[in-house]
Motif scaffolding. Structure first.
Motif, PDB file in Angstrom:
ATOM      1  N   ASP A 197      -3.379 -29.477  -0.240  1.00 38.01           N
ATOM      2  CA  ASP A 197      -1.977 -29.830  -0.017  1.00 38.01           C
ATOM      3  C   ASP A 197      -1.794 -31.327  -0.188  1.00 38.01           C
ATOM      4  OD1 ASP A 197       0.219 -28.113   0.492  1.00 38.01           O
ATOM      5  OD2 ASP A 197      -0.799 -27.343   2.276  1.00 38.01           O
ATOM      6  N   ARG A 198      -0.663 -31.675  -0.751  1.00 37.93           N
ATOM      7  CA  ARG A 198      -0.298 -33.088  -0.888  1.00 37.93           C
ATOM      8  C   ARG A 198       0.903 -33.363   0.002  1.00 37.93           C
ATOM      9  NH1 ARG A 198       4.299 -36.317  -1.941  1.00 37.93           N
ATOM     10  NH2 ARG A 198       3.762 -38.132  -3.201  1.00 37.93           N
ATOM     11  N   SER A 199       0.849 -34.439   0.754  1.00 39.23           N
ATOM     12  CA  SER A 199       1.977 -34.833   1.591  1.00 39.23           C
ATOM     13  C   SER A 199       2.162 -36.338   1.498  1.00 39.23           C
ATOM     14  CB  SER A 199       1.757 -34.409   3.057  1.00 39.23           C
ATOM     15  OG  SER A 199       0.592 -35.024   3.570  1.00 39.23           O
ATOM     16  N   SER A 241       6.476 -22.404   5.165  1.00 43.59           N
ATOM     17  CA  SER A 241       6.537 -23.811   4.790  1.00 43.59           C
ATOM     18  C   SER A 241       7.782 -24.162   3.998  1.00 43.59           C
ATOM     19  CB  SER A 241       5.290 -24.196   3.992  1.00 43.59           C
ATOM     20  OG  SER A 241       5.152 -23.352   2.866  1.00 43.59           O
ATOM     21  N   ASP A 242       8.406 -23.181   3.338  1.00 38.14           N
ATOM     22  CA  ASP A 242       9.609 -23.449   2.555  1.00 38.14           C
ATOM     23  C   ASP A 242      10.830 -22.736   3.104  1.00 38.14           C
ATOM     24  OD1 ASP A 242       8.411 -25.147   0.618  1.00 38.14           O
ATOM     25  OD2 ASP A 242       7.504 -23.401  -0.317  1.00 38.14           O
ATOM     26  N   ASN A 287      13.153 -24.398   0.135  1.00 43.62           N
ATOM     27  CA  ASN A 287      12.828 -25.785  -0.169  1.00 43.62           C
ATOM     28  C   ASN A 287      11.991 -25.816  -1.444  1.00 43.62           C
ATOM     29  OD1 ASN A 287      12.528 -28.620   0.276  1.00 43.62           O
ATOM     30  ND2 ASN A 287      10.485 -28.232   1.084  1.00 43.62           N
ATOM     31  N   ASP A 288      12.507 -26.449  -2.487  1.00 49.49           N
ATOM     32  CA  ASP A 288      11.821 -26.510  -3.773  1.00 49.49           C
ATOM     33  C   ASP A 288      11.418 -27.951  -4.054  1.00 49.49           C
ATOM     34  OD1 ASP A 288      11.285 -26.717  -6.625  1.00 49.49           O
ATOM     35  OD2 ASP A 288      12.175 -24.735  -6.820  1.00 49.49           O
ATOM     36  N   ALA A 289      10.120 -28.165  -4.273  1.00 47.61           N
ATOM     37  CA  ALA A 289       9.612 -29.528  -4.459  1.00 47.61           C
ATOM     38  C   ALA A 289      10.106 -30.174  -5.751  1.00 47.61           C
ATOM     39  CB  ALA A 289       8.084 -29.514  -4.444  1.00 47.61           C
ATOM     40  N   PHE A 290      10.549 -29.361  -6.718  1.00 42.78           N
ATOM     41  CA  PHE A 290      10.887 -29.913  -8.021  1.00 42.78           C
ATOM     42  C   PHE A 290      12.388 -29.967  -8.307  1.00 42.78           C
ATOM     43  CE2 PHE A 290       6.495 -28.531  -8.643  1.00 42.78           C
ATOM     44  CZ  PHE A 290       5.958 -29.688  -9.189  1.00 42.78           C
ATOM     45  N   GLN A 348      16.644 -30.185  -6.635  1.00 46.08           N
ATOM     46  CA  GLN A 348      17.597 -30.362  -5.565  1.00 46.08           C
ATOM     47  C   GLN A 348      18.762 -29.412  -5.805  1.00 46.08           C
ATOM     48  OE1 GLN A 348      18.549 -34.598  -5.597  1.00 46.08           O
ATOM     49  NE2 GLN A 348      17.070 -34.936  -3.977  1.00 46.08           N
ATOM     50  N   ASN A 371      18.826 -33.085  -0.965  1.00 44.12           N
ATOM     51  CA  ASN A 371      17.553 -32.524  -0.567  1.00 44.12           C
ATOM     52  C   ASN A 371      17.816 -31.291   0.299  1.00 44.12           C
ATOM     53  OD1 ASN A 371      17.842 -33.246   2.236  1.00 44.12           O
ATOM     54  ND2 ASN A 371      17.072 -35.291   1.797  1.00 44.12           N
ATOM     55  N   TYR A 372      16.758 -30.585   0.655  1.00 43.08           N
ATOM     56  CA  TYR A 372      16.950 -29.282   1.297  1.00 43.08           C
ATOM     57  C   TYR A 372      17.658 -29.397   2.648  1.00 43.08           C
ATOM     58  CZ  TYR A 372      15.946 -24.438   2.571  1.00 43.08           C
ATOM     59  OH  TYR A 372      16.057 -23.111   2.929  1.00 43.08           O
TER      60      TYR A 372
END
Length: 360
Positions: A56-58, A227-228, A334-337, A339, A344-345
């Motif tokens: 995981d990246r944070s 998580s999303d 929630n989508d990382a790529f 909006q 944002n989410y």
């Protein structure tokens, strides 16, 4: 000037790495300690065990950006979230590697405190830090890889759910989102909620021990972390298992005092609270006959399980709202790529997007 106030550019990569690894406490898992090209772990897997891996990246979490916590919270968050996926799958976390991506103007003191948070989280679950890397980057990011082990018969993937299985959620949802919006908008928080909302931002700790216990007991057929957001988790399980689902919005666990505060002070609806990510709870597919045993296990950990719906043989994913009518469930996630509406989410959810679609 204290060495901790020096920037990484002033110290250089080798010196920074030396400063960080000398802070790590020795453990009995690594055969030759840290500081080598690779870590040597005394890890024995029996014929009945398999390895469980997740990366995981944070980045810097909201608690740090709001000034509610120091860099330790950034490191803690990075480990906690990487461990989450391993634990919900039944993996007992054992080793981790960490890659620090840091701007050159970052101070050594910040990097040390960040690693203190990494080590604190690793200690919480008995995980050894095996190796890592430190590189220059335009912004602060932490990449954590966690390795665990699980008996082959106890592994719990996202697949395996069957029609009739119950949708079961751990903990409560919407608290972290409520806290985030309150602090970001400067909304006055009632005294009785202040400690709880701050804790939801600073300590985003998944229910690791409960997840491991549920996996070992065999009560669940499938599981995933939220998580999303809950709608996203439900769609993921349904798609992978080629099932539909029926969710009852009124049964989704949201603390009533948090819901009232979110509604009265920020005009945020309950549907947005249950769609939010950030509380890092788990969603399971549990057969009806196993529910009572699962609830007893949760009580042993002082945790709660809530039945929020069930899987269906058809492919329709539906939800019953406050009006009692069954409607299509909209996919809010929630989508990382991307909006939504250039927001944002959390900003998107604050506008109360419809979770429920047309009547079925």
């Amino acid at each position: 000037m204290s060495k901790d106030c020096a920037t990484l550019a002033e110290l250089g990569e080798k010196q920074v790495v030396r400063e960080l690894i000398t802070r790590l406490r020795p453990n009995g898992v690594l055969l030759d300690g840290v500081g080598h090209d690779a870590g040597f772990a005394d890890l024995a897997l029996s014929r009945d065990e398999v390895a469980v891996l997740n990366t995981d990246r944070s980045g810097e979490n909201l608690a740090y950006k709001l000034g509610l916590a120091g860099p330790e919270a950034v490191g803690d968050l990075a480990v906690s979230h990487a461990v989450s996926d391993v634990a919900v799958a039944g993996g007992d976390p054992y080793l981790l590697t960490v890659c620090l991506l840091l701007p050159q103007e970052t101070t050594l003191g910040y990097a040390k405190r960040l690693m203190d948070g990494v080590e604190s989280a690793a200690d919480r679950w008995g995980i050894a830090i095996a190796s890592g890397d430190t590189k220059k980057n335009a912004s602060i990011a932490i990449v954590v890889t966690v390795m665990g082990k699980v008996k082959r018969s106890q592994r719990l993937s996202r697949s395996g759910a069957k029609a009739g299985d119950l949708l079961v959620v751990t903990g409560q949802l919407g608290t972290m989102f409520t806290a985030a919006r309150a602090y970001q908008t400067g909304t006055e928080i009632p005294a009785f909620l202040q400690a709880r909302l701050k804790d939801a931002l600073v300590n985003q700790h998944p229910p690791i021990e409960l997840g491991l216990a549920l996996s070992r007991s065999g009560v669940a057929r499938a599981g995933t972390d939220i998580s999303d957001g809950l709608p996203s988790a439900i769609f993921d399980l349904c798609k992978l298992n080629r099932l539909g689902a029926s969710l009852d919005v009124n049964d989704v666990p949201v603390a009533e005092d948090v819901r009232r505060f979110a509604k009265s002070s920020m005009e945020i609806n309950r549907e947005s609270l249950i769609s939010a990510n950030g509380d890092w709870q788990f969603l399971y597919a549990i057969p009806k006959e196993n529910l009572e045993r699962a609830q007893r296990i949760a009580l042993e950990f002082g945790a709660t399980l809530s039945t929020v719906g069930f899987f269906t043989a058809g492919l329709t994913i539906a939800a019953r709202g406050e009006d009692g009518q069954l409607r299509h469930l909209n996919l809010l996630e929630n989508d990382a790529f991307s909006q939504v509406e250039n927001k944002n989410y959390f900003e998107f959810l604050a506008s109360n997007p419809p979770l429920l679609g047309p009547v079925l």
